[in-house]
Design a protein around this motif. Structure first.
Motif, PDB file in Angstrom:
ATOM      1  N   PHE A  37       0.840  -1.206   0.000  1.00 23.69           N
ATOM      2  CA  PHE A  37       0.000   0.000   0.000  1.00 23.69           C
ATOM      3  C   PHE A  37       0.870   1.250   0.000  1.00 23.69           C
ATOM      4  O   PHE A  37       0.635   2.179  -0.783  1.00 23.69           O
ATOM      5  CB  PHE A  37      -0.928   0.003   1.208  1.00 23.69           C
ATOM      6  N   ASP A  38       1.887   1.303   0.862  1.00 14.47           N
ATOM      7  CA  ASP A  38       2.711   2.511   0.908  1.00 14.47           C
ATOM      8  C   ASP A  38       3.585   2.630  -0.323  1.00 14.47           C
ATOM      9  O   ASP A  38       3.802   3.735  -0.833  1.00 14.47           O
ATOM     10  CB  ASP A  38       3.584   2.537   2.160  1.00 14.47           C
ATOM     11  N   LEU A  85       2.975   1.658  -3.413  1.00 13.69           N
ATOM     12  CA  LEU A  85       2.207   2.094  -4.578  1.00 13.69           C
ATOM     13  C   LEU A  85       1.736   3.536  -4.449  1.00 13.69           C
ATOM     14  O   LEU A  85       1.664   4.259  -5.452  1.00 13.69           O
ATOM     15  CB  LEU A  85       0.997   1.175  -4.786  1.00 13.69           C
ATOM     16  N   THR A  86       1.423   3.988  -3.233  1.00 13.10           N
ATOM     17  CA  THR A  86       0.925   5.359  -3.063  1.00 13.10           C
ATOM     18  C   THR A  86       2.054   6.372  -2.912  1.00 13.10           C
ATOM     19  O   THR A  86       1.790   7.563  -2.714  1.00 13.10           O
ATOM     20  CB  THR A  86       0.002   5.452  -1.831  1.00 13.10           C
ATOM     21  N   TRP A 112       0.567   6.220  -7.100  1.00 10.48           N
ATOM     22  CA  TRP A 112      -0.808   5.844  -7.415  1.00 10.48           C
ATOM     23  C   TRP A 112      -1.759   6.556  -6.453  1.00 10.48           C
ATOM     24  O   TRP A 112      -1.382   6.897  -5.331  1.00 10.48           O
ATOM     25  CB  TRP A 112      -1.000   4.344  -7.257  1.00 10.48           C
ATOM     26  N   VAL A 155      -4.902   6.610  -3.817  1.00  4.85           N
ATOM     27  CA  VAL A 155      -5.313   5.651  -2.792  1.00  4.85           C
ATOM     28  C   VAL A 155      -6.381   4.717  -3.340  1.00  4.85           C
ATOM     29  O   VAL A 155      -6.345   3.498  -3.101  1.00  4.85           O
ATOM     30  CB  VAL A 155      -5.818   6.396  -1.534  1.00  4.85           C
ATOM     31  N   ASP A 163      -6.938   3.747  -6.463  1.00  8.05           N
ATOM     32  CA  ASP A 163      -6.357   2.772  -7.392  1.00  8.05           C
ATOM     33  C   ASP A 163      -5.545   1.720  -6.638  1.00  8.05           C
ATOM     34  O   ASP A 163      -5.552   0.539  -6.999  1.00  8.05           O
ATOM     35  CB  ASP A 163      -5.470   3.473  -8.424  1.00  8.05           C
ATOM     36  N   THR A 164      -4.846   2.170  -5.601  1.00  2.00           N
ATOM     37  CA  THR A 164      -4.031   1.231  -4.822  1.00  2.00           C
ATOM     38  C   THR A 164      -4.896   0.215  -4.102  1.00  2.00           C
ATOM     39  O   THR A 164      -4.613  -0.989  -4.112  1.00  2.00           O
ATOM     40  CB  THR A 164      -3.167   1.993  -3.809  1.00  2.00           C
ATOM     41  N   GLN A 211      -6.166  -2.289  -6.496  1.00  2.20           N
ATOM     42  CA  GLN A 211      -5.135  -3.273  -6.842  1.00  2.20           C
ATOM     43  C   GLN A 211      -4.994  -4.322  -5.741  1.00  2.20           C
ATOM     44  O   GLN A 211      -4.902  -5.523  -6.005  1.00  2.20           O
ATOM     45  CB  GLN A 211      -3.798  -2.561  -7.063  1.00  2.20           C
ATOM     46  N   ILE A 212      -4.988  -3.868  -4.488  1.00  2.99           N
ATOM     47  CA  ILE A 212      -4.894  -4.814  -3.362  1.00  2.99           C
ATOM     48  C   ILE A 212      -6.109  -5.730  -3.358  1.00  2.99           C
ATOM     49  O   ILE A 212      -5.985  -6.948  -3.147  1.00  2.99           O
ATOM     50  CB  ILE A 212      -4.750  -4.047  -2.038  1.00  2.99           C
TER      51      ILE A 212
END
Length: 350
Positions: free
Chosen positions: A285-286, A288-289, A298, A300, A302-303, A306-307
């Motif tokens: 998460f961190d 990608l953002t 990215w 939040v 979109d992230t 993705q998760i």
């Protein structure tokens, strides 16, 4: 003007005995009285005294039971209890001391003895509290120093990588919040918060030309890169502390995948330690953002999408379901621990 004198609770089922103690002690102390054990416990619950003078032979609940209940309650266990009783045999005294009393005064009481014993145990109690305060202060200082060292260890790996300055702090808070959402024990959550920053310490052992390579890694380079979990576990696992052992497990397992296609040991599902599964989500998460030299940050939304798409493949599905609703708190953590402008320009935090 408030009365700063210590407060004593006098407990005896005979009013005459209470009157004797009041006459001895009223000039030096604030006094409260109870004629039975049940009332005494209610008084302690409402306003804990500094010391209790307690009769043993009382109806309904004797002094031994009153003392036993007080010592079983962490809120009141440290209050000194002195038994004042007509029971004078050695075995009676032993029973009183066995349930937690600090002293034993026989009736009829001697005024000088009562004053001396009360003063002595109040002084000892005060000294014990002072020492406990000093120990707590020192322990807190050591804890803060330890946490600072832990964060420095985590950042040490970032000097070798393209991570930003607050990555290890943010992701450790993300992991902590997810652990709490999973209703894991508070002690576990606290350990996780402090162990997570060291998840990538093994990157210290990876050559710079691989870590800092802007292009895609070839198969040989990936083989080397995938050594960093084992390197980290080896570095951290040498210390036999609960915190470092958790940090070692996190370092070793945070690149494992729920479907078994991760590394280094291709663990699957619940074979992966729960702390590793939690950190895997928080770390991604961190990452990608956050902006990196090789990619834009990215959003939040979109992230999280993705998760969610990796639910049951890369990530523990139950943990993903708990993580997604945490979006407002995750955003707040990101805002609290933003990378400063110097870091954004390529410099590193010290």
């Amino acid at each position: 003007m408030s009365d700063s004198r210590p407060t004593l609770l006098l407990v005896d089922d005979t009013a005459t005995n209470i009157d004797v103690l009041v006459g001895i002690l009223r000039d030096d102390y604030r006094l409260r009285v109870a004629l039975d054990g049940i009332t005494a416990l209610k008084i302690v619950e409402q306003s804990p005294p500094d010391l209790i003078l307690l009769d043993i032979m009382m109806p309904q609940m004797d002094g031994l039971e009153v003392c036993r209940r007080l010592k079983q309650d962490p809120r009141f266990a440290e209050i000194p209890v002195i038994f004042v009783t007509a029971l004078g045999e050695v075995e009676d005294e032993a029973k009183g001391l066995a349930v937690g009393a600090v002293d034993y005064i026989s009736k009829p009481v001697n005024a000088a003895v009562v004053r001396a014993r009360v003063a002595t145990h109040l002084n000892l109690f005060s000294q014990a509290q002072h020492l406990e305060s000093l120990v707590q202060k020192r322990t807190s200082e050591l804890e803060q120093t330890r946490l600072h060292i832990i964060q420095c260890l985590g950042r040490a790996a970032e000097y070798k990588d393209n991570e930003t300055g607050y990555h290890v702090i943010r992701m450790s808070h993300f992991a902590h919040r997810l652990a709490k959402a999973a209703e894991l024990p508070e002690h576990f959550c606290s350990l996780l918060l402090n162990a997570a920053p060291m998840h990538d310490i093994g990157k210290i052992g990876i050559p710079d030309q691989i870590l800092k390579k802007q292009a895609r890694l070839d198969s040989g380079e990936w083989t080397v890169m995938r050594q960093h979990p084992a390197l980290g576990a080896d570095i951290l696992g040498q210390l036999d502390s609960e915190l470092m052992q958790m940090a070692s497990r996190i370092a070793l397992s945070h690149h494992e995948r729920w479907d078994g296609n991760g590394y280094p040991n291709r663990l699957k599902g619940e074979e992966i330690p729960i702390e590793g599964r939690i950190v895997a989500i928080a770390d991604v998460f961190d990452a990608l953002t956050s902006e990196r030299p090789y990619k834009h940050a990215w959003s939040v939304d979109d992230t999280l999408a993705q998760i969610a798409s990796e639910r049951g493949r890369q990530f523990d599905p139950e943990l993903v379901d708990l993580f997604l609703p945490l979006e407002p708190e995750l955003v707040a953590i990101r805002q609290r621990y933003q990378d400063n402008q110097a870091v954004a320009q390529g410099q590193r935090l010290g």
